[in-house]
Design a protein around this motif. Structure first.
Motif, PDB file in Angstrom:
ATOM      1  N   LEU A 160      11.088  28.991  16.654  1.00 44.24           N
ATOM      2  CA  LEU A 160      12.165  29.389  15.750  1.00 44.24           C
ATOM      3  C   LEU A 160      11.749  30.521  14.830  1.00 44.24           C
TER       4      LEU A 160
ATOM      5  N   GLN B 193      12.789  34.446  15.290  1.00 47.72           N
ATOM      6  CA  GLN B 193      13.709  34.968  14.273  1.00 47.72           C
ATOM      7  C   GLN B 193      13.078  36.138  13.521  1.00 47.72           C
TER       8      GLN B 193
ATOM      9  N   GLN C 233      12.621  39.359  15.490  1.00 50.12           N
ATOM     10  CA  GLN C 233      13.859  40.111  15.659  1.00 50.12           C
ATOM     11  C   GLN C 233      14.251  40.815  14.355  1.00 50.12           C
ATOM     12  N   GLN C 234      14.057  40.105  13.225  1.00 46.55           N
ATOM     13  CA  GLN C 234      14.441  40.707  11.954  1.00 46.55           C
ATOM     14  C   GLN C 234      13.504  41.843  11.556  1.00 46.55           C
TER      15      GLN C 234
ATOM     16  N   SER D 246      17.449  41.666  19.648  1.00 48.29           N
ATOM     17  CA  SER D 246      17.980  40.299  19.646  1.00 48.29           C
ATOM     18  C   SER D 246      18.290  39.831  21.068  1.00 48.29           C
TER      19      SER D 246
ATOM     20  N   ILE E  34      15.277  38.186  22.540  1.00 47.38           N
ATOM     21  CA  ILE E  34      15.050  36.799  22.098  1.00 47.38           C
ATOM     22  C   ILE E  34      15.812  35.847  23.020  1.00 47.38           C
TER      23      ILE E  34
END
Lengths: 366, 454
Positions: free
Chosen positions: B352, B356, B359-360, B366, B369
């Motif tokens: 997780l 996350q 990607q950020q 994204s 992912i």
């Protein structure tokens, strides 16, 4: 064995130090979503080419479409594209170019050369929609439709039968246009796009005679041509006879066109239309079945008359978008003699239109 | 009498330093009986019941000797027998003045079948094999009560001398495969063989191979099913796994649950498995091919979204895929060996948070992912573990080909993979041989047994 391992390790480290060329990734390409070609009024550089470039964003929202339009005058489309590359930061990718818009002047003057470039390019898809832009192609390209999520997507959706089945829109794709252009006995047509403020209107079609631009059909004629082409686009038919006016909502529309050349008699074209539908709105109240049948008969007559007059209008222009000449060839063989013979027959051929309208009911009324 | 003393003293010399080596003198019948054994290998209860109690009850020596000989695990030794190796295998030596008896009093360890943990079945039998060979043979015999079931015992490993058992149905077995297996087993030159996978590698002729050509299973029901399909089973002492020979590709895609579902459920499950196989194999390569070489294949909408989400990523798609695949492989690899208490933490942090955050931080797009998660999940749909590992490896050549040649590389890679699999043989059986569903196959066997054809 140990030496081998050492060698491999050394090479692995050395490879990491090497320079190499970068990828041309998806984010390093400028997607051209539509191309517009206009006449520039300069005989030296007649092509005014405009490209609509999509600026991609990770979030797709309606009305948030981002694009950039660049234009260039040049003596050929290829030259224009080449010059335009120096105006942007990334390479053009025509793989997603689905809309090609032309204006009347360029098609009148340089039709053959214009199409040449599009047909030769590997990355221009054969299913790209073609259209005529009025007043200019560039203005059509510059339209930013409010509902649009991606650049040019609104035009693609309007031409797509699954999202819009308006009977006034006749889509034309590049491959089909090219076939109609090259084939003897069938003529191309192009839908006309007119830009409005936040949207545009597509409800006319312009015909070609051979490879030359011919007459523009009006809205109603466009619809009838659409129905005759069996495109599966359905709509309403309004019938007005004196005081009585009603609309028929069409469920299915089917036309059979046949070129009949009887011996010792004048040749004629048999058009058999089959329509299934129900009444959508009516000025008159319909109480009895015989009244419905009366309406049915009335509507059939009106439709037949309209179709006949449209066919005659098209005939007068000399254009043959229905491919009647091709049907004639199919029966009588393909030869120069037959083509000439047909060209003599077509301007005087008689149209016999028969309509089988079936009104299923008066709509759901409580 | 002197002989008895001599034997005991030689044994003492050979094993004297070991603390668990015990010599017990018992005086009875006015004679001396010596019990020699290694304490840690011996089941005391068994000795008490079978040897000591009768000794106290018997009045005459002949009677006691008769009793000893009547015990099934007891036998009289001849002079050429190696006493030392018998001791080490868990035998107790009873040395009387005139005879030597050996008595198999081995303490049975790990002989309880555990719950199946590697190959789960929802509706099928829940117990797996145990780590004890004789228990396992018992389990198989119970599941396959046929008079044609043959069991042959051997040992492998020059030092470990691990007992293995070869089991097959003599009427149904493919005799070519059987003789091939029997030929390969003595050729194994390895000191320690402790796991069934080791035996598998030792039996495979090629050193560098990717796809398993023998199936490892822990399920007695799969073993019984495969026996009925004419396959050879190898059980090994000390592992709860068995080898099934030969195995074709489609065997690895079948789960034992397939037999207990209804037809259409079954079709869906098998379909999902094959789709999962394709996705886990091709998707990362496809992503590279589509974003770097052939974006025109995508729909315009998707192309725009991918381009948008990739816009901030500074590295080419190849690095992006390599980075995320590395993360996932590490996650899978680490969670296999982690203690159960830490496992969930690792997956949460890895899966997780890392995903996350990556990607950020615009390290990966994204879309990547989603692809990573999809690839990892679909890999787990392959029901047999070794095949799922092999497929994990097989996607890297495809990624490499895709990053050099694009879409064409992916297609060429898939064709090459199929060529490789077609060429592969498992003990003479083509690896890509098509198999019908297992339960139907059984029906067919009774009509047309394979053994009769030779």
């Amino acid at each position: 064995m140990n030496r081998k391992v050492a060698l491999v390790c050394t090479f692995a480290v050395l490879v990491g130090l090497l320079t190499g060329c970068a990828y041309k990734d998806i984010d390093k390409r400028f997607f051209v979503t539509s191309i517009g070609v206009d006449y520039s009024k300069n005989p030296q550089k007649p092509y005014h080419v405009s490209l609509k470039l999509a600026i991609p964003s990770p979030q797709v929202q309606p009305g948030k479409t981002n694009f950039q339009v660049i234009s260039e005058n040049a003596d050929s489309i290829a030259e224009a594209v080449r010059v335009m590359k120096s105006k942007v930061d990334k390479d053009f990718d025509f793989g997603h170019c689905r809309v090609l818009v032309f204006n009347k002047a360029i098609l009148r003057k340089h039709q053959a050369e214009v199409l040449n470039w599009f047909m030769r390019r590997r990355d221009i898809q054969g299913i790209a929609y073609m259209a005529l832009g009025e007043p200019t192609a560039e203005k059509v390209i510059r339209v930013k439709a409010k509902s649009e999520r991606l650049p040019s997507n609104a035009i693609i959706l309007s031409f797509d039968e699954t999202s819009n089945d308006s009977p006034y829109i006749i889509p034309e794709i590049l491959n089909d246009f090219y076939m109609r252009l090259r084939e003897e006995g069938i003529d191309p047509y192009l839908p006309v796009i007119q830009p409005l403020k936040d949207t545009y209107v597509i409800n006319k079609v312009v015909l070609f005679k051979g490879s030359r631009l011919s007459k523009e059909l009006n809205r109603d004629e466009t619809r009838i041509l659409n129905e005759l082409l069996n495109t599966g686009r359905r709509g309403q038919i309004n019938v007005k006879q004196g005081e009585n006016e009603f609309f028929v909502n069409v469920e299915s529309f089917n036309t059979k066109t046949k070129v009949v050349i009887p011996r010792n008699k004048k040749p004629y074209v048999n058009v058999h239309i089959k329509i299934d539908g129900y009444i959508e709105s009516s000025d008159k109240k319909i109480y009895h079945n015989y009244e419905l049948l009366e309406d049915q008969r009335l509507a059939s007559e009106v439709i037949s008359k309209r179709v006949k007059s449209t066919l005659e209008t098209i005939q007068k222009t000399g254009s043959d978008p229905l491919g009647l000449g091709l049907r004639y060839q199919a029966k009588h063989g393909v030869s120069e003699k037959n083509v000439k013979k047909w060209n003599k027959i077509y301007p005087h051929i008689h149209f016999k239109v028969k309509t089988d309208l079936k009104l299923r009911g008066t709509g759901i009324m409580y | 009498m002197a002989n008895q003393q001599k034997i005991v003293s030689t044994l003492k010399e050979q094993l004297g330093n070991s603390n668990d080596f015990k010599i017990q003198d018992i005086d009875s019948f006015r004679k001396k009986i010596v019990l020699v054994y290694i304490e840690s290998l011996i089941d005391y209860k068994k000795i008490n019941k079978d040897l000591i109690d009768p000794l106290l009850l018997c009045e005459k020596e002949d009677k006691y000797l008769l009793h000893l000989l009547s015990l099934p695990p007891c036998r009289q030794l001849k002079t050429e027998d190696n006493l030392l190796s018998l001791l080490i295998k868990g035998n107790l030596l009873i040395i009387t003045t005139d005879f030597i008896f050996s008595y198999d009093a081995k303490k049975a360890t790990n002989n309880q079948p555990g719950d199946s943990a590697v190959e789960m079945a929802v509706l099928g039998p829940q117990k797996a094999l145990s780590e004890n060979l004789s228990t396992n043979i018992n389990l198989v015999r119970n599941r396959y009560p046929s008079e044609h079931l043959i069991m042959e015992q051997q040992t492998v490993g020059t030092m470990s001398k691990t007992p293995i058992a070869l089991m097959y149905d003599k009427k149904l077995v493919d005799h070519d495969v059987l003789s091939d297996v029997k030929k390969r087993l003595p050729e194994i030159k390895m000191d320690m063989i402790q796991a069934i996978g080791q035996l598998e590698n030792a039996m495979t002729k090629k050193k560098h191979h990717l796809f398993p050509i023998m199936m490892i299973t822990e399920r007695p029901d799969r073993i019984a099913l495969n026996l009925s399909q004419g396959k050879v089973i190898i059980l090994m002492h000390g592992t709860p796994f068995a080898l099934i020979v030969p195995a074709v590709f489609f065997d690895f895609m079948s789960s034992m649950d397939d037999t207990s579902h209804t037809f259409w459920t079954n079709m869906l499950m098998i379909g999902i498995r094959y789709i999962g196989l394709l996705i886990t194999l091709v998707l990362p390569a496809l992503y590279i091919a589509l974003t770097s070489y052939n974006p025109e294949i995508l729909r315009s909408q998707l192309a725009a979204t991918i381009a948008g989400s990739r816009a901030g990523v500074p590295y080419p798609s190849f690095f992006e895929v390599a980075f995320m695949m590395l993360a996932v492989e590490m996650l899978v690899e680490s969670s296999i060996r982690l203690p159960k208490a830490i496992g969930p933490t690792a997956t949460t942090v890895g899966g997780l948070i890392l995903g996350q955050a990556a990607q950020q931080a615009q390290l990966v797009s994204s879309i990547m992912i989603i692809i990573t998660a999809f690839v990892a999940i679909s890999n787990f749909t392959i029901p047999v573990n070794p095949m799922s590992f092999a497929i994990r490896v097989a996607r890297y050549p495809l990624i490499l080909l895709a990053s050099f040649f694009g879409m064409m590389g992916v297609v060429a890679g898939l064709i090459l993979l199929i060529c490789y699999l077609t060429d592969k043989r498992s003990f003479g059986t083509p690896f890509l041989r098509l198999y019908r569903g297992s339960s139907r196959r059984i029906e067919k066997i009774t009509e047309n047994p394979k053994g009769e054809k030779g």
